[in-house]
Design a protein around this motif. Structure first.
Motif, mmCIF file in Angstrom:
data_model
loop_
_atom_site.group_PDB
_atom_site.id
_atom_site.type_symbol
_atom_site.label_atom_id
_atom_site.label_comp_id
_atom_site.label_asym_id
_atom_site.label_seq_id
_atom_site.Cartn_x
_atom_site.Cartn_y
_atom_site.Cartn_z
ATOM 1 N N ASN A 1 0.844 -1.187 0.000
ATOM 2 C CA ASN A 1 0.000 0.000 0.000
ATOM 3 C C ASN A 1 0.886 1.245 0.000
ATOM 4 N N LEU A 2 0.718 2.112 -1.005
ATOM 5 C CA LEU A 2 1.592 3.267 -1.193
ATOM 6 C C LEU A 2 0.903 4.602 -0.936
ATOM 7 N N VAL A 3 -0.325 4.601 -0.433
ATOM 8 C CA VAL A 3 -1.024 5.878 -0.215
ATOM 9 C C VAL A 3 -0.394 6.612 0.966
ATOM 10 N N ASP A 4 -0.683 7.910 1.064
ATOM 11 C CA ASP A 4 -0.110 8.721 2.136
ATOM 12 C C ASP A 4 -0.748 8.372 3.474
ATOM 13 N N GLN A 5 0.033 8.484 4.536
ATOM 14 C CA GLN A 5 -0.498 8.209 5.874
ATOM 15 C C GLN A 5 -0.942 9.471 6.602
ATOM 16 N N LYS A 6 -0.877 10.618 5.899
ATOM 17 C CA LYS A 6 -1.348 11.878 6.455
ATOM 18 C C LYS A 6 -2.257 12.566 5.450
ATOM 19 N N ASP B 1 5.328 4.485 2.891
ATOM 20 C CA ASP B 1 4.943 5.891 2.744
ATOM 21 C C ASP B 1 5.755 6.496 1.599
ATOM 22 N N PHE B 2 5.258 6.304 0.390
ATOM 23 C CA PHE B 2 6.021 6.638 -0.820
ATOM 24 C C PHE B 2 6.431 8.108 -0.847
ATOM 25 N N HIS B 3 5.480 9.000 -0.684
ATOM 26 C CA HIS B 3 5.782 10.426 -0.836
ATOM 27 C C HIS B 3 6.715 10.927 0.257
ATOM 28 N N ASN B 4 6.584 10.395 1.453
ATOM 29 C CA ASN B 4 7.464 10.821 2.543
ATOM 30 C C ASN B 4 8.865 10.252 2.370
ATOM 31 N N GLU B 5 8.963 8.982 2.027
ATOM 32 C CA GLU B 5 10.271 8.345 1.887
ATOM 33 C C GLU B 5 11.042 8.872 0.680
ATOM 34 N N CYS B 6 10.310 9.246 -0.377
ATOM 35 C CA CYS B 6 10.975 9.644 -1.621
ATOM 36 C C CYS B 6 10.892 11.148 -1.877
ATOM 37 N N LYS B 7 10.612 11.934 -0.825
ATOM 38 C CA LYS B 7 10.489 13.379 -1.012
ATOM 39 C C LYS B 7 11.834 13.991 -1.380
ATOM 40 N N HIS B 8 11.781 15.217 -1.876
ATOM 41 C CA HIS B 8 12.958 15.941 -2.354
ATOM 42 C C HIS B 8 13.640 15.181 -3.496
ATOM 43 N N MET B 9 12.822 14.484 -4.290
ATOM 44 C CA MET B 9 13.280 13.764 -5.479
ATOM 45 C C MET B 9 14.262 12.637 -5.154
#
Length: 677
Positions: free
Chosen positions: A338-343, A371-379
């Motif tokens: 599951n890759l959706v955001d947790q916030k 947590d895709f967007h959190n783990e992979c933030k800042h490109m």
């Protein structure tokens, strides 16, 4: 497996000969029949469709084409199916194709051109006599022209290699349509008439004319690695159940089918060193994606973020369990990623998914959150490797399918599958699936002796580039089918890096998605429902007048015209010659006020300005008022009372007398025993 006729010569018979008793071909006055005569073999039985009676029969072998028949101007490469609309039935034939490559030596074609032939001699497919029929035919053409419809005459593209291997003895001598995977046999509803005749009348077995087609993607590349030639394939198959567009098909239905379900199979073959045309090693790895198996929806309101709605129904746990158990029966153990955001906006759907998986309590299921967007933030998209590390034990346990031509039984079975989802099962999902497939290919090529232990796919430039290109194009095709645009984040999939140019391209695609999803996808959804048999027309155009009549109140219909005219007048005031700047103050005040009032009105009544599907309206979902969760302002904008507004509105999605047809799924058993290494 019985072969299919590849080329058909179509003739249209208009004779006035009388028929004799028990003669398989009958002739009547006027336009009589369509005759499909296979180019080969010579003794094949022609297929005859009688236009007046609607009968479909096979002529005896070597039957002569009537001298009165006129040959059709195009070669026919297959019969896509037969569809019944409000005025006539129509034959859909494939008249153009392109070769997409070969899969294990079998040519894979994409259907690129179709002709629609009416059975009723008094009906014209190009100029129907009623606007309802015109509208329905436009839906058919839109669907045919926008899809990736793939087929093969001698190989079952609907099933993954392992499923075909397991059932090879049972399938011997059967026609392809009988063995096809029911989920991915995209045109099955349109072929049902031919299949029913083949089952009920052994003298008219039309199996050689029944062409299973998938909606998906196919790509193949030839690469070199350490002096050895490899053939890479990537094929995706889209389920015909709960098919549709991004915002109009979400979540699960009461039969356990989820939206945007796709099976993706990555195949690699290593040719024999003695015979380069023969595969010595065949390697296959399958992944699946699908919407979160919960009753949920996103309700378009013209705002960029739709209202997220989660519906806690009485059978929610049961249908979630049914879906997961069906996947286990098909693929084995399940790793749910599951890759959706947790916030924020996506948090409620994440929590609902986890809640129902826990309540389903299935021991073959392992849930994995990332947590895709959190783990992979800042490109930092290389951090997708963290997900692979967490899945490594499961991937090693579940394995992949491995055939060796020198060994009778498979070297290895794939005993489980990774099921990945984000909100749309498109962009984040594709990045994750591409990374998993790359990791598995490393294992496969090492097991096949192509790569050394200290070597990897990343160090093999040809393989690396081929994989990136194949997965990027695969992502675009799945995204176009569901969201209407190419996939986001493909710069990372294609190059291995997240770039500012890629982010800008994603912004443009996001804006285009917004426009299509709000203003154009209703008709696209109707086309899906019509072509897959989710909605079946009744005879008589009057039964479907709701398709061409806008039932909204006049004030709702007028406001967009007021807005457009006001913008035109402002533009005119800025460009036309002026007699006095002072006199324009009142002019612009009037038109800017109308623009502001019209915009506010449309935002408040956002639901009424979305192009909703009409064949299967989402009335119950939009107006759901039971337990669950609903974000936003319930579609009204500015926090106004939703119930009051909807009670006074005659919204365009409200129609009557429409029921969904009951489609039952056929299960395919894995059939492979677990091997302990």
């Amino acid at each position: 497996m019985m072969s299919l006729h590849e080329r058909l010569n179509l003739s249209v018979n208009s004779s006035q000969r009388s028929s004799r008793l028990n003669e398989p071909r009958r002739y009547t006055d006027g336009d009589d029949s369509y005759i499909f005569a296979p180019a080969e073999p010579a003794d094949a039985r022609p297929l005859v469709v009688h236009r007046h009676s609607g009968d479909i029969v096979l002529d005896p072998p070597n039957s002569a084409i009537p001298s009165s028949a006129k040959r059709y101007k195009k070669t026919v490469y297959g019969i896509y199916g037969l569809i019944s609309l409000t005025q006539s039935e129509y034959l859909i034939i494939i008249t153009g194709r392109e070769l997409r490559g070969q899969l294990l030596g079998h040519p894979i074609y994409r259907a690129v051109d179709f002709d629609i032939l009416p059975l009723d001699p008094g009906i014209s497919a190009s100029k129907p006599s009623h606007p309802v029929e015109t509208h329905l035919l436009a839906l058919v053409r839109t669907h045919l022209n926008s899809g990736q419809f793939l087929y093969c005459y001698e190989f079952d593209v609907t099933r993954r290699l392992q499923a075909q291997y397991v059932a090879r003895e049972k399938d011997e001598g059967k026609p392809m349509w009988e063995t096809a995977d029911d989920r991915f046999f995209w045109n099955k509803f349109l072929q049902s008439r031919f299949m029913d005749i083949s089952i009920s009348d052994l003298n008219n077995d039309m199996s050689a004319y029944i062409l299973p087609v998938i909606n998906g993607s196919f790509d193949t590349r030839t690469v070199m690695a350490n002096g050895r030639k490899l053939q890479l394939y990537l094929i995706s198959r889209r389920s015909r159940f709960r098919a549709g567009t991004r915002y109009f098909r979400r979540g699960i239905d009461h039969d356990g089918h989820v939206a945007n379900f796709n099976e993706t199979e990555q195949i690699a073959t290593v040719p024999s060193q003695a015979d380069l045309n023969k595969a010595a090693t065949t390697l296959s790895f399958v992944q699946i994606r699908g919407s979160i198996p919960v009753f949920w929806a996103e309700i378009n309101t013209l705002r960029y973020k739709p209202d997220l709605q989660i519906m806690d129904l009485q059978d929610s746990v049961d249908v979630t369990r049914r879906h997961l158990q069906e996947q286990i029966s098909l693929y084995g153990d399940q790793s749910l990623v599951n890759l959706v955001d947790q916030k924020g906006y996506e948090k409620p759907i994440k929590e609902a998914y986890e809640r129902y998986v826990a309540k389903a309590n299935i021991h073959q299921i392992k849930y994995q959150y990332f947590d895709f967007h959190n783990e992979c933030k800042h490109m930092r998209w290389d951090r997708i490797s963290l997900l692979i590390d967490s899945l490594a034990d499961d991937l090693l346990r579940d394995g992949y399918f491995h055939l060796d031509s020198e060994i009778q039984d498979p070297v290895k079975w794939q005993l489980g599958v990774v099921r990945t989802n984000c909100m749309d099962n498109l962009d984040r999902t594709n990045v994750a699936q591409a990374a998993v497939a790359r990791w598995i290919l490393n294992l496969q090529l090492k097991a096949a002796g192509i790569l050394a232990e200290n070597d990897g796919v990343d160090q093999q430039k040809e393989i690396d580039v081929a994989l990136r290109e194949m997965w990027s194009e695969h992502a675009d095709l799945i995204s176009k089918a569901y969201a209407g645009t190419g996939a986001l984040k493909t710069d990372f999939t294609r190059t291995g890096k997240r770039t500012h140019q890629g982010a800008f391209d994603d912004l443009k695609k996001s804006v285009l998605r917004y426009l299509k999803n709000n203003h154009f996808d209703g008709a696209r959804q109707d086309a899906y429902d019509l072509m897959t048999g989710a909605w079946i027309p009744r005879k008589g155009p009057s039964s479907a007048l709701f398709l061409i009549i806008d039932t909204r109140p006049l004030v709702l219909r007028a406001v967009p015209y007021i807005l457009s005219f006001s913008l035109f007048m402002i533009l005119a005031g800025l460009t036309l010659p002026r007699s006095s700047d002072y006199s324009l103050i009142y002019y612009f005040t009037l038109w800017f006020t109308l623009v502001l009032l019209s915009t506010v009105f449309m935002i408040i009544h956002g639901l009424d300005y979305v192009a909703w599907p009409r064949l299967l309206p989402l009335t119950e979902t939009i107006h759901y008022n039971g337990p669950g969760f609903r974000s936003g302002y319930h579609g009204t904008g500015f926090g106004l009372d939703f119930d009051k507004l909807r009670s006074g509105a005659n919204a365009q999605w409200v129609t009557r007398g429409i029921r969904r047809s009951d489609i039952q799924m056929e299960e395919i058993e894995l059939g492979a025993k677990r091997h302990v290494d």
